[in-house]
Design an enzyme around this catalytic site. Structure first.
Site, PDB file in Angstrom:
ATOM      1  N   THR A 173      43.306 -63.394 -18.424  1.00  0.00           N
ATOM      2  CA  THR A 173      44.327 -62.542 -17.807  1.00  0.00           C
ATOM      3  C   THR A 173      43.965 -61.063 -17.829  1.00  0.00           C
ATOM      4  O   THR A 173      44.573 -60.271 -17.105  1.00  0.00           O
ATOM      5  CB  THR A 173      45.665 -62.717 -18.535  1.00  0.00           C
ATOM      6  OG1 THR A 173      45.534 -62.219 -19.883  1.00  0.00           O
ATOM      7  CG2 THR A 173      46.081 -64.179 -18.573  1.00  0.00           C
TER       8      THR A 173
ATOM      9  N   ASP B  30      32.143 -48.186 -32.009  1.00  0.00           N
ATOM     10  CA  ASP B  30      30.750 -48.325 -32.408  1.00  0.00           C
ATOM     11  C   ASP B  30      30.202 -47.030 -32.979  1.00  0.00           C
ATOM     12  O   ASP B  30      29.448 -47.028 -33.967  1.00  0.00           O
ATOM     13  CB  ASP B  30      29.896 -48.760 -31.210  1.00  0.00           C
ATOM     14  CG  ASP B  30      30.095 -50.218 -30.856  1.00  0.00           C
ATOM     15  OD1 ASP B  30      30.528 -51.001 -31.733  1.00  0.00           O
ATOM     16  OD2 ASP B  30      29.819 -50.588 -29.699  1.00  0.00           O
TER      17      ASP B  30
END
Length: 214
Positions: free
Chosen positions: A113, A208
C-alpha cells in the site's frame, strides 16, 4: 512560496542553523561530526519551538531578597521521536529541556500500500496534557509524519508541533491537507523528491548518517 505550501510553516534561517546544516549536507562529513551537528542544530531548533511557552510568576529567594520570578507554567513538554532517525533530533532538544518527557513511535512503509504502519508506540501517560513536539529529520513524502500526528491526536493530544531538518513541497502539502492545525518547523525546504523518495539536494539518509549504518 513556502508559506503557500503550508500556512503554519516556520523556516529557521538563523545563520548558525544554516551553517551547521551546510556541513551536515556535505558527503565527506563523518558519522561522529554529523551526529554532533544534529545535536547542536536540534538544540537551536528547540529554542525557536518553545519561544511562546506560557509563563507564570513564582516566589523565590535570591541571595539578596525575595522576588516574583518567571517560570514555565503548567505541564511542560513531551518530545515524540519517530524511530529511528528522530532520536538524533530528540537528544539535542533534551540538552536544552532535560525535564521533558519522551515518547517513541515506530513506523514502517507497507510494501503493497506504500502507507505507514505502526509497529511500536510508547507515550507518557499524561501526554495529552503536554505540548508535544514530534521530531523526524526528514519530511519527505509526509505520510509518516501525518500518521504520527493522527495517532497522537487519537491519544488526546491537542497541542502539537512538528520539527524536521529538511522538508520538501510534497511533504508539506500532505501535512497542510491532513493537519493544517499543526505548526511545522524546518531548517530548510529543499527542491523535490526523487523517484526513490529521497530529498534533493538533501543530505542522504539521515538515519544511516546518524548511526553509521551505511
Amino acid at each position: 512560496m513556502d508559506q503557500a505550501i503550508h500556512p503554519r510553516l516556520t523556516v529557521l534561517i538563523h545563520p548558525l542553523v544554516q551553517h551547521k546544516l551546510t556541513i551536515m549536507r556535505r558527503r565527506e562529513t563523518s558519522t561522529g561530526e554529523f551526529r554532533s551537528l544534529a545535536r547542536e542544530v536540534s538544540l537551536l531548533m528547540a529554542y525557536e519551538l518553545t519561544r511562546d511557552l506560557p509563563i507564570e510568576r513564582v516566589p523565590i529567594d535570591t541571595p539578596l531578597e525575595p522576588m516574583m520570578a518567571p517560570s514555565i507554567a503548567g505541564k511542560k513538554l513531551c518530545i515524540v521521536s519517530i524511530l529511528r532517525a528522530g532520536d538524533g533530533i530528540a537528544s539535542g532538544m533534551l540538552d536544552l529541556m532535560p525535564s521533558a518527557r519522551v515518547g517513541h513511535m515506530g513506523l514502517y512503509r507497507d510494501p503493497a500500500t506504500k502507507r505507514p504502519v505502526e509497529y511500536y508506540l510508547k507515550l507518557p501517560e499524561d501526554v495529552a496534557e503536554r505540548l508535544v513536539i514530534v521530531v523526524d529529520p526528514m519530511l519527505a513524502t509526509g505520510h509518516s509524519a501525518a500518521a504520527a500526528l493522527a495517532r497522537l491526536k487519537k491519544a488526546g493530544c491537542h497541542n502539537l508541533r512538528f520539527a524536521c531538518l529538511l522538508a520538501v513541497p510534497e511533504g508539506l502539502s500532505v501535512l497542510a491537507a491532513e493537519h493544517p492545525d499543526v505548526p511545522v518547523y524546518a531548517c530548510a525546504v529543499d527542491r523535490m523528491l526523487d523517484d526513490h523518495a529521497y530529498i534533493r539536494p538533501g543530505l542522504g539518509d539521515a538515519g544511516d548518517r546518524l548511526f553509521g549504518t551505511k
